[in-house]
Design a protein around this motif. Structure first.
Motif, short mmCIF file in Angstrom:
data_model
loop_
_atom_site.label_atom_id
_atom_site.label_comp_id
_atom_site.label_asym_id
_atom_site.label_seq_id
_atom_site.Cartn_x
_atom_site.Cartn_y
_atom_site.Cartn_z
N VAL A 1 31.88 -26.54 40.68
CA VAL A 1 32.85 -25.63 40.50
C VAL A 1 32.43 -24.57 41.61
CG1 VAL A 1 33.61 -23.59 38.87
CG2 VAL A 1 33.28 -25.92 38.02
N SER A 2 31.40 -24.12 42.05
CA SER A 2 31.29 -23.21 43.09
C SER A 2 31.81 -23.59 44.21
CB SER A 2 29.84 -22.91 43.24
OG SER A 2 29.26 -24.02 43.49
N HIS A 3 31.82 -25.00 44.67
CA HIS A 3 32.31 -25.70 45.83
C HIS A 3 33.96 -25.28 45.98
CE1 HIS A 3 28.30 -26.73 46.74
NE2 HIS A 3 28.55 -27.78 45.69
N LEU A 4 34.66 -25.74 44.69
CA LEU A 4 36.07 -25.54 44.60
C LEU A 4 36.48 -24.26 44.67
CD1 LEU A 4 36.26 -28.08 41.45
CD2 LEU A 4 37.03 -28.65 43.96
N ILE A 5 35.83 -23.30 44.18
CA ILE A 5 35.96 -21.80 44.37
C ILE A 5 35.94 -21.36 46.01
CG2 ILE A 5 35.14 -19.37 43.82
CD1 ILE A 5 34.25 -20.63 41.02
N GLU B 1 35.84 -17.92 27.22
CA GLU B 1 34.55 -17.94 28.07
C GLU B 1 34.69 -19.04 29.25
OE1 GLU B 1 30.57 -16.54 25.41
OE2 GLU B 1 31.04 -18.79 26.10
N TYR B 2 35.22 -20.35 29.05
CA TYR B 2 35.61 -21.12 30.08
C TYR B 2 36.55 -20.81 31.02
CZ TYR B 2 37.55 -25.31 32.29
OH TYR B 2 38.16 -26.12 33.21
N LEU B 3 37.74 -20.19 30.46
CA LEU B 3 38.84 -19.68 31.46
C LEU B 3 38.45 -18.60 32.35
CD1 LEU B 3 41.81 -20.55 29.38
CD2 LEU B 3 41.33 -21.48 31.73
N ASN B 4 37.35 -17.61 31.65
CA ASN B 4 36.86 -16.66 32.61
C ASN B 4 35.85 -17.13 33.58
OD1 ASN B 4 38.35 -14.19 31.53
ND2 ASN B 4 36.69 -14.44 29.51
N PHE B 5 35.28 -18.24 33.30
CA PHE B 5 34.37 -18.80 34.17
C PHE B 5 35.19 -19.53 35.38
CE2 PHE B 5 32.55 -23.20 35.18
CZ PHE B 5 31.48 -22.63 36.14
N MET B 6 36.38 -20.24 35.12
CA MET B 6 37.15 -20.94 35.89
C MET B 6 38.08 -19.90 36.66
SD MET B 6 36.21 -23.94 36.06
CE MET B 6 37.60 -25.02 36.80
N GLN B 7 38.16 -18.58 36.30
CA GLN B 7 39.07 -17.66 36.78
C GLN B 7 39.09 -17.47 38.34
OE1 GLN B 7 40.56 -13.97 34.49
NE2 GLN B 7 38.83 -13.16 36.00
N ASP B 8 38.22 -17.39 39.04
CA ASP B 8 38.04 -17.52 40.44
C ASP B 8 38.41 -18.38 41.07
OD1 ASP B 8 36.93 -14.79 40.34
OD2 ASP B 8 34.92 -15.34 40.62
#
Length: 493
Positions: free
Chosen positions: A195-199, A230-237
C-alpha cells in the motif's frame, strides 16, 4: 524507504483468550496466537506497513470528515467524492478548483462548491451502529487538469462553522489516448505490504485510477463496522487522490454486501444500468473496463446469476459496437477461472464460474468463459488467490496461443497479492497446466500503460522490508486496429 515499526505491547493478549464487543457472538474468545493480526473477526493493531502517518486508528469527532475517496464517470468527464461522519450534519459540502502553478489554496479564484447527498447506513450487527455518508458529483471537468479539493460538514443552524478535511488532489483524463493505471487486489489494514508504494505512485499524477480485484479490510463489518472505518481511513491517502474503480469480493459479503454497496456508492453503476455498485462499467479512452461480481455464483440464487449474466451480455454487446474507438476490454472481478494452486478455488469453484452451474435437467448454464470468448474480452483480471499469475491466451482449459498479438482468446491475471493478514500463497513445484505463463508467490502490485494498439503490463515485487524489489513480470499485449473489422464468426465459442 523502510517504514519504521511501531512497537506495541501485546504480550498479555498473545496468550489469553479475549472478549471484544461480546454482543457479536462470532467475535467471542478468539485467541490472538491462532489468527494473524487483523484477520476476520480480529482487531487490527499497528504494524510496520500501516504506520503511514495518516492516523487511521485515531478518534474522530462526530462531524469530522473521514474515509474520503473518489471515483469517475466515463473519460473522467465528472468525478464523484464520498466521505463519512460519525454523526449527523446539517449538510455536507465539496469544494474543488483547478490547481494553478504557484497557487496557495487560500488564494484560488475558481472555487466550485457542491452540496452533498446524505444518507444513513446502519450496520447489520446487533449494535445497529449508524454511519453517516455523504457523496457529491462535480460539474463537467476539464481534460488533463489537476484539481484540488476538500470536503466539509456543517452542523450549525446557519451552516457554519464548516469542519473541513485536508486538501487532496486528483487529475483528469489526458487529451491523448495514452494513459496509465494501478492494479491491485486483496488488501487489509494489517500486513498491507504494497500500500505505501501505491500511495507514493498515486502522488505522482501518472496514474489515472486504481483497480482493486475485491476483498478489503478483512472484514468491514467487524466490530459493528468500525473495522471498515479504520480500513478506509488507512486507504484514504490512496483513494482520495487516485480514483477508485474496484470490484467486490467475498470478504465484503456480510449483510448482503451492504457495507460495500454503501461505502463504495460512487462508482458509475447508475450510468451502467445497474442498481448498486456490485456491477458497472466505464469507458475510458481506448479501454472498456467492466466490474463484475463473481459472488453471485455462491449465493444459491439462480435469479442473481441470470441477472448478472444478462447485464454482462448487454454491456459487452454495447462495448463491441464501439470496439474501434475502445479496442480493449478488461473484465475485473474477484474469483479466478484459471489458477494453479492446490485448492478448490482453482478447481471446483473456478470451473463453476468458468463453465456455469448445472440445473435440474443436468444442463450447464451461466458460465463466464463463453461470454468472454463470444465478445472478445482481452483480459480477465481477478484476485482472491493471494499471489500473482498470468496465463497465456486460454480457452476451454487449454492454451490457444503463446502470442499476445491479436490474441485469439482472453488471458487471465491473478493479482491478489497486495498484502492482507494471511500473507501470500506459495505455488507448488508443479507440474502446471500449459496455459500458466508466469507465477509469483509473494507480495506485489501492477501497473498498466494503455494505448489504442498496446498494453504494457508490469508487476513489481513489494518486499517485506518496505522497499520495491525487482520487476517480476513485464509484457506487452498488442493488436492491429483493423483486427475488429474481421468476421466475428471466428471467435472461439
Amino acid at each position: 524507504m523502510i517504514i519504521p515499526f511501531l512497537l506495541i505491547t501485546v504480550a498479555f493478549f498473545a496468550t489469553a483468550e479475549i472478549d471484544i464487543f461480546p454482543t457479536e457472538a462470532h467475535w467471542l474468545k478468539k485467541p490472538l496466537d491462532v489468527d494473524p493480526n487483523g484477520s476476520p473477526g480480529m482487531m487490527c493493531y499497528a504494524d510496520s506497513y500501516n504506520v503511514l502517518g495518516n492516523n487511521w486508528n485515531r478518534t474522530y469527532t462526530t462531524s469530522e470528515p473521514q474515509q474520503i475517496h473518489i471515483s469517475l464517470t466515463d473519460d473522467a468527464k465528472y468525478a464523484r467524492v464520498q466521505f463519512a461522519t460519525l454523526g449527523s450534519v446539517r449538510y455536507s459540502v465539496l469544494q474543488y478548483w483547478p490547481k494553478r502553478n504557484n497557487d496557495h489554496h487560500h488564494l484560488y479564484r475558481d472555487k466550485i462548491i457542491v452540496k452533498g447527498e446524505d444518507w444513513v447506513f446502519t450496520d447489520g450487527g446487533l449494535a445497529q451502529r449508524k454511519l453517516y455518508l455523504h457523496k457529491f458529483k462535480t460539474d463537467a471537468l476539464d481534460q488533463a487538469t489537476v484539481y484540488a479539493y476538500r470536503v466539509g460538514s456543517a452542523t450549525g443552524r446557519n451552516g457554519r462553522p464548516v469542519k473541513w478535511s485536508k486538501i487532496y488532489e486528483f487529475h483528469t483524463a489526458p487529451t491523448t489516448n495514452h494513459f496509465s493505471f494501478l492494479a491491485t487486489g486483496d488488501v487489509g489494514t494489517c500486513n498491507a505490504v504494497a500500500v505505501s508504494h501505491l500511495i507514493d505512485l498515486g502522488k505522482s499524477h501518472k496514474y489515472d485510477f486504481v483497480t482493486l480485484a475485491g476483498d478489503q479490510a478483512y472484514n468491514m463489518e467487524d466490530f459493528n463496522g468500525t473495522k471498515g472505518d479504520e480500513y478506509l481511513n488507512f486507504m484514504q491517502d490512496l483513494y482520495a487522490q487516485v480514483p477508485y474503480l474496484g470490484a467486490v469480493g467475498n470478504h465484503e459479503g456480510a449483510y448482503n454486501f451492504t457495507h460495500y454497496k454503501n461505502r463504495f456508492n460512487i462508482v458509475p453503476f447508475a450510468e451502467s444500468n445497474f442498481d448498486n455498485s456490485m456491477f458497472y462499467s466505464i469507458k475510458y479512452k481506448s479501454l472498456h473496463l467492466v466490474s463484475f461480481s463473481t459472488e453471485v455464483y455462491f449465493s444459491d440464487n439462480k435469479d442473481e446469476i441470470e441477472t448478472a449474466i444478462n447485464w454482462l451480455e448487454k454491456d459487452l454487446v454495447e462495448a463491441n459496437r464501439n470496439r474501434l474507438e475502445r479496442p480493449w476490454i478488461i473484465l475485473l472481478t474477484h474469483h479466478p477461472i484459471y489458477c494453479s494452486i492446490i485448492s478448490s478455488d482453482c478447481t471446483t469453484k473456478a470451473s463453476m464460474i468458468r463453465d456455469g452451474i448445472t440445473d435440474s435437467n443436468n444442463r450447464t448454464w451461466g458460465g463466464l468463459e463463453k461470454i468472454l470468448l463470444k465478445h472478445r474480452v482481452d483480459i480477465y483480471m481477478s484476485g482472491h488467490v493471494h499471489n500473482y499469475e498470468r496465463t497465456y491466451p486460454v480457452a476451454n482449459n487449454k492454451r490457444v496461443s503463446t502470442s499476445y498479438h491479436n490474441a485469439p482468446s482472453f488471458f487471465q491475471i491473478v493479482i491478489g497479492n497486495a498484502g492482507q493478514p494471511e500473507g501470500p500463497t506459495a505455488f507448488s513445484k508443479g507440474p502446471f497446466f500449459d496455459w500458466s505463463a508466469t507465477r509469483y508467490g509473494s507480495y506485489g502490485f501492477s501497473t498498466f500503460k494503455v494505448s489504442p494498439s498496446a498494453l504494457l503490463i508490469t508487476h513489481y515485487q513489494a518486499l517485506e522490508d518496505g522497499t520495491v524489489g525487482n520487476i517480476v513480470d513485464q509484457f506487452s499485449v498488442t493488436k492491429d486496429l483493423h483486427h475488429y473489422k474481421r468476421d466475428r464468426r471466428n471467435c472461439l465459442v
